[in-house]
Design a protein around this motif. Sequence first.
Motif, PDB file in Angstrom:
ATOM      1  N   LEU A  86      34.636  38.937  48.019  1.00 10.47           N
ATOM      2  CA  LEU A  86      35.817  39.429  47.323  1.00 10.47           C
ATOM      3  C   LEU A  86      36.265  40.790  47.847  1.00 10.47           C
ATOM      4  CD1 LEU A  86      35.046  38.444  43.612  1.00 10.47           C
ATOM      5  CD2 LEU A  86      36.639  37.343  45.205  1.00 10.47           C
ATOM      6  N   GLU A  87      35.322  41.669  48.138  1.00 10.96           N
ATOM      7  CA  GLU A  87      35.670  42.993  48.634  1.00 10.96           C
ATOM      8  C   GLU A  87      36.423  42.903  49.956  1.00 10.96           C
ATOM      9  OE1 GLU A  87      32.780  42.027  47.566  1.00 10.96           O
ATOM     10  OE2 GLU A  87      31.840  43.528  46.260  1.00 10.96           O
ATOM     11  N   LYS A  88      35.942  42.068  50.854  1.00  7.78           N
ATOM     12  CA  LYS A  88      36.589  41.884  52.156  1.00  7.78           C
ATOM     13  C   LYS A  88      37.960  41.241  51.984  1.00  7.78           C
ATOM     14  CE  LYS A  88      36.677  41.478  56.733  1.00  7.78           C
ATOM     15  NZ  LYS A  88      36.749  42.644  57.646  1.00  7.78           N
ATOM     16  N   LYS A  89      38.038  40.265  51.106  1.00  5.75           N
ATOM     17  CA  LYS A  89      39.305  39.585  50.854  1.00  5.75           C
ATOM     18  C   LYS A  89      40.358  40.570  50.335  1.00  5.75           C
ATOM     19  CE  LYS A  89      39.040  35.583  48.845  1.00  5.75           C
ATOM     20  NZ  LYS A  89      38.910  34.535  47.810  1.00  5.75           N
ATOM     21  N   ALA A  90      39.953  41.400  49.376  1.00  7.48           N
ATOM     22  CA  ALA A  90      40.884  42.378  48.803  1.00  7.48           C
ATOM     23  C   ALA A  90      41.352  43.373  49.863  1.00  7.48           C
ATOM     24  CB  ALA A  90      40.223  43.109  47.642  1.00  7.48           C
ATOM     25  N   PHE A 160      51.261  39.594  37.561  1.00  7.51           N
ATOM     26  CA  PHE A 160      50.416  40.160  36.518  1.00  7.51           C
ATOM     27  C   PHE A 160      50.432  39.271  35.275  1.00  7.51           C
ATOM     28  CE2 PHE A 160      50.112  44.388  38.498  1.00  7.51           C
ATOM     29  CZ  PHE A 160      48.860  44.792  38.050  1.00  7.51           C
ATOM     30  N   ALA A 161      51.635  38.972  34.812  1.00  8.90           N
ATOM     31  CA  ALA A 161      51.776  38.272  33.533  1.00  8.90           C
ATOM     32  C   ALA A 161      51.194  36.867  33.565  1.00  8.90           C
ATOM     33  CB  ALA A 161      53.252  38.226  33.134  1.00  8.90           C
ATOM     34  N   HIS A 162      51.263  36.211  34.718  1.00  9.42           N
ATOM     35  CA  HIS A 162      50.806  34.822  34.806  1.00  9.42           C
ATOM     36  C   HIS A 162      49.370  34.676  35.325  1.00  9.42           C
ATOM     37  CE1 HIS A 162      55.190  34.016  34.650  1.00  9.42           C
ATOM     38  NE2 HIS A 162      54.818  32.880  34.100  1.00  9.42           N
ATOM     39  N   SER A 163      48.885  35.678  36.071  1.00 10.71           N
ATOM     40  CA  SER A 163      47.621  35.470  36.769  1.00 10.71           C
ATOM     41  C   SER A 163      46.499  36.434  36.390  1.00 10.71           C
ATOM     42  CB  SER A 163      47.844  35.563  38.288  1.00 10.71           C
ATOM     43  OG  SER A 163      48.800  34.623  38.723  1.00 10.71           O
ATOM     44  N   ALA A 164      46.840  37.622  35.912  1.00 14.50           N
ATOM     45  CA  ALA A 164      45.798  38.611  35.623  1.00 14.50           C
ATOM     46  C   ALA A 164      44.928  38.151  34.458  1.00 14.50           C
ATOM     47  CB  ALA A 164      46.428  39.964  35.321  1.00 14.50           C
ATOM     48  N   TYR A 165      43.625  38.430  34.569  1.00  8.01           N
ATOM     49  CA  TYR A 165      42.699  38.060  33.494  1.00  8.01           C
ATOM     50  C   TYR A 165      41.477  38.969  33.575  1.00  8.01           C
ATOM     51  CZ  TYR A 165      39.914  35.783  37.134  1.00  8.01           C
ATOM     52  OH  TYR A 165      39.158  35.533  38.261  1.00  8.01           O
ATOM     53  N   GLY A 173      38.099  42.753  41.168  1.00  5.42           N
ATOM     54  CA  GLY A 173      39.358  42.061  40.893  1.00  5.42           C
ATOM     55  C   GLY A 173      40.268  42.871  39.998  1.00  5.42           C
ATOM     56  N   TRP A 174      41.000  42.175  39.141  1.00  6.61           N
ATOM     57  CA  TRP A 174      42.012  42.806  38.298  1.00  6.61           C
ATOM     58  C   TRP A 174      41.445  43.985  37.509  1.00  6.61           C
ATOM     59  CZ3 TRP A 174      46.918  41.686  39.095  1.00  6.61           C
ATOM     60  CH2 TRP A 174      47.274  40.416  39.574  1.00  6.61           C
ATOM     61  N   MET A 175      40.343  43.786  36.837  1.00 10.40           N
ATOM     62  CA  MET A 175      39.805  44.814  35.958  1.00 10.40           C
ATOM     63  C   MET A 175      39.346  46.047  36.726  1.00 10.40           C
ATOM     64  SD  MET A 175      40.333  43.659  32.977  1.00 10.40           S
ATOM     65  CE  MET A 175      39.341  44.672  31.880  1.00 10.40           C
ATOM     66  N   GLN A 176      38.897  45.871  37.949  1.00  5.46           N
ATOM     67  CA  GLN A 176      38.469  47.007  38.754  1.00  5.46           C
ATOM     68  C   GLN A 176      39.656  47.820  39.230  1.00  5.46           C
ATOM     69  OE1 GLN A 176      35.218  46.678  41.224  1.00  5.46           O
ATOM     70  NE2 GLN A 176      35.764  48.351  42.576  1.00  5.46           N
ATOM     71  N   PHE A 177      40.765  47.155  39.548  1.00  2.41           N
ATOM     72  CA  PHE A 177      41.899  47.836  40.167  1.00  2.41           C
ATOM     73  C   PHE A 177      42.973  48.288  39.187  1.00  2.41           C
ATOM     74  CE2 PHE A 177      40.549  45.127  43.867  1.00  2.41           C
ATOM     75  CZ  PHE A 177      40.110  46.175  44.650  1.00  2.41           C
ATOM     76  N   ILE A 178      42.933  47.822  37.959  1.00  5.99           N
ATOM     77  CA  ILE A 178      44.087  47.992  37.079  1.00  5.99           C
ATOM     78  C   ILE A 178      44.456  49.453  36.844  1.00  5.99           C
ATOM     79  CG2 ILE A 178      42.786  47.941  34.896  1.00  5.99           C
ATOM     80  CD1 ILE A 178      45.147  46.128  33.858  1.00  5.99           C
ATOM     81  N   ASP A 179      43.462  50.334  36.780  1.00  5.78           N
ATOM     82  CA  ASP A 179      43.757  51.749  36.550  1.00  5.78           C
ATOM     83  C   ASP A 179      44.478  52.395  37.731  1.00  5.78           C
ATOM     84  OD1 ASP A 179      42.640  51.723  34.035  1.00  5.78           O
ATOM     85  OD2 ASP A 179      40.658  52.388  34.720  1.00  5.78           O
ATOM     86  N   GLY A 180      44.431  51.765  38.893  1.00  2.00           N
ATOM     87  CA  GLY A 180      45.069  52.342  40.069  1.00  2.00           C
ATOM     88  C   GLY A 180      46.530  51.964  40.239  1.00  2.00           C
ATOM     89  N   TYR A 181      46.996  50.981  39.472  1.00  2.39           N
ATOM     90  CA  TYR A 181      48.396  50.566  39.588  1.00  2.39           C
ATOM     91  C   TYR A 181      49.321  51.607  38.960  1.00  2.39           C
ATOM     92  CZ  TYR A 181      47.051  45.860  41.071  1.00  2.39           C
ATOM     93  OH  TYR A 181      46.554  44.798  41.781  1.00  2.39           O
ATOM     94  N   PRO A 182      50.536  51.742  39.475  1.00  2.00           N
ATOM     95  CA  PRO A 182      51.487  52.680  38.874  1.00  2.00           C
ATOM     96  C   PRO A 182      51.753  52.326  37.410  1.00  2.00           C
ATOM     97  CG  PRO A 182      52.295  51.879  40.986  1.00  2.00           C
ATOM     98  CD  PRO A 182      51.099  51.051  40.645  1.00  2.00           C
TER      99      PRO A 182
END
Length: 212
Positions: A86-90, A160-165, A173-182
């Motif tokens: 996952l890390e490499k994919k991201a 976000f609305a359809h895929s984030a979980y 994934g989403w939970m790790q990165f969410i704080d970095g989004y504008p």
Amino acid sequence: MDPTDLIIQLVVPSCAGETVRLNVHRGVLCKSSGFLQNAIKPEWTNREENVVTLPEDSANTVIDYIKWLYYDKIAIKLYEAGADKLEKKAEEAEKVFCLLAEAYIFGEKIIDTQYKNAVVKAIFDAQRSSRWSMGPESVSIVYEGTPSGSPVRRIIADRFAHSAYDDSKDGYGWMQFIDGYPREALADAMKLLLCLRKSDGRPEPGVESYLE
């Protein structure tokens, strides 16, 4: 393309801090950009040298655009997700999304709707091939360079609305990165999510929904 057509030089900065001169046939350069169509008028260019200076745009971004003008194909190579962790994919997917975000902003700047639509399609292809979504860096690039209601902003909000979980158990994934989004991107996503709940949900739009 007329081989006898006048050559226009685009002067752009390189990553090394120097300038690069890019040669483009006038007819090709004027194919779909409202800004460049005006920029090569005599009152805007150097009459003797036929030069247009783009001091705020990177050479790589402009070169990718020129390749699209000549070949009608986005030059940015997509990342194909295989058995990578996952890390490499991201990491690899985000490199592509950043380039596409910069390409879209350039298309916005030079008023080229055809190019912007081509980049939108490439973003969809990139999401599909990488099996990943735009990360904090690429989303920040989009929000810094596009107006409210931009098609790419809507792509981000819909994703976000359809895929984030809650993917905490995956560790990446989403939970790790969410704080970095504008903050503005998260607000757009939340507004859309509330609308989806009120309407009992709707399918995630296809690429045609974002073309101008």
